[in-house]
Enzyme design. Sequence first.
Site, PDB file in Angstrom:
ATOM      1  N   CYS A   9       0.847  -1.195   0.000  1.00 33.42           N
ATOM      2  CA  CYS A   9       0.000   0.000   0.000  1.00 33.42           C
ATOM      3  C   CYS A   9       0.889   1.254   0.000  1.00 33.42           C
ATOM      4  O   CYS A   9       1.801   1.361  -0.828  1.00 33.42           O
ATOM      5  CB  CYS A   9      -0.958  -0.059   1.200  1.00 33.42           C
ATOM      6  SG  CYS A   9      -2.200   1.220   1.179  1.00 33.42           S
ATOM      7  N   ASP A  26      -9.827  -4.553  -5.425  1.00 33.12           N
ATOM      8  CA  ASP A  26      -9.212  -3.567  -4.519  1.00 33.12           C
ATOM      9  C   ASP A  26      -9.855  -2.199  -4.772  1.00 33.12           C
ATOM     10  O   ASP A  26      -9.610  -1.571  -5.805  1.00 33.12           O
ATOM     11  CB  ASP A  26      -7.705  -3.524  -4.786  1.00 33.12           C
ATOM     12  CG  ASP A  26      -6.948  -2.712  -3.750  1.00 33.12           C
ATOM     13  OD1 ASP A  26      -7.589  -1.880  -3.070  1.00 33.12           O
ATOM     14  OD2 ASP A  26      -5.728  -2.905  -3.611  1.00 33.12           O
ATOM     15  N   HIS A  32      -8.129  -5.387  -1.044  1.00 30.89           N
ATOM     16  CA  HIS A  32      -6.862  -4.771  -0.640  1.00 30.89           C
ATOM     17  C   HIS A  32      -6.223  -5.481   0.559  1.00 30.89           C
ATOM     18  O   HIS A  32      -5.010  -5.611   0.623  1.00 30.89           O
ATOM     19  CB  HIS A  32      -7.144  -3.301  -0.292  1.00 30.89           C
ATOM     20  CG  HIS A  32      -5.921  -2.490  -0.083  1.00 30.89           C
ATOM     21  ND1 HIS A  32      -5.080  -2.133  -1.107  1.00 30.89           N
ATOM     22  CD2 HIS A  32      -5.382  -1.951   1.042  1.00 30.89           C
ATOM     23  CE1 HIS A  32      -4.080  -1.405  -0.628  1.00 30.89           C
ATOM     24  NE2 HIS A  32      -4.243  -1.282   0.669  1.00 30.89           N
TER      25      HIS A  32
END
Lengths: 102, 356
Positions: B133, B286, B315
Amino acid sequence: MAASNPMNPWHLWKQSFGAWEQATATYMEQVMSNPAVLGPAGAMLTAAMKTKAATDRAIATWWSAVGLPTRRDQERSLHKLNQLESRLLDLEEQLADARAAR
Amino acid sequence: MKGPIDSLRALARRLGRGLPPVGQTPHDVVFAENKWRLLRFRAPGVTPSFRTPILLVPSLINRWYILDLQPGRSLIEWLVARGHDVYCIDWGTPGAEDRFLTWDDVCDRYLGRAVRQVARRSPDGVAHVLGYCLGGTLATTYTAARPDHVASLVALAAPIDFARAGIMATWTRTPTFDVGAIVEAFGNVPWPLMQASFQMLKPTLTASKLVALLDRAWDDEFLDGFLATERWGNDNVSFPGACYRDYIDRLYRGNELCAGTMTMSGRPARLADIDCPTLVVSFGADHIVPDACATALLDHIASPDRDLLRLPGGHVGAVVSRRAADRLWPMLSQWWAARDTDEERGIAHDPPSGDR
């Protein structure tokens, strides 16, 4: 095997929830990305933030007028100390590299 | 088959036991600076069998233990058990004074030190870097500016092309959204405020989770995983103020990584300068980092050794679920194993220069 039965009430409810969720998520995504929503939301958030900052500044001005360190002063000092610690660690690394190169 | 009544009963039974423990793989703190720590993981009876260690860089605003959620749901545990030497950054909780920390401080000073500390412990003076991320954005920026100690880069659901970052991009580019006012008011940007903006991405998510809970909570394994993930999801940290301002201004608004104008401590951080083996992992469902936002990295780098891994899932779920143990984790391990030595990486490394 009640829950796997397509006519099971819970199974039916889940199916309708899934359909509702999918439709609502798509709709909400459109709403949330609409400038007509985002513009006023941003303006409200900014106004609230500016009001908070102005209030904090007024309190800090009054506080420092009586000779006391403000919260911001303390934050700055602590940050400087952290930066000093980092510089020392940089020097330690350079020394270790120099020793290893010898 | 069981139903919602059984789930409610299981939830009632589970209430008394508290939240499930997380981050249980044994580890040592091998370095610490300000609030961040460098953790090194070990498995009893397992000696690292690969030459190049792995540094995991989690998001700055989430806890590291998402990568070591629970036994059986832990990327770290899995990698260590297969002989990888695994390190992970724990960013810690920023104090009020950390409002002055900039993107460059975090990326160059802290991440840079972590990379060097890990590389120092490896025979070739390099480390594989995996950023998850926002950690992937940091790792990419760092690799672009200072590639010396990076053996390879894995960008796991990492936002790169911020023009394609979905609603978050639209929101942060709204002219009335004044990032400076938020930072001035709060110092560090409070995590509930950021959580609210993530909720904005999928407002029905909470309702969906509740339905999933009613549907499956009778399954102890599901319930434990659900509670551990929720524990992590509600255990976030605030974003250092100046760093947040840089993040929004330079990346969300300026899209500097893709524009080629990104810098780190004054050094150019051009994606075109990344020539180490690079793997991009993106997830089909995601909603935080859309596929196009993550995969853009491969369009800009110079590395001839580049791979894309597209997997189903969201995600977080795609990284910690049981399914990840069947596909994502083995694929990562194989990818690193195939690039364990300089020869395999096809890159001749100069000895570490100590340049920083």
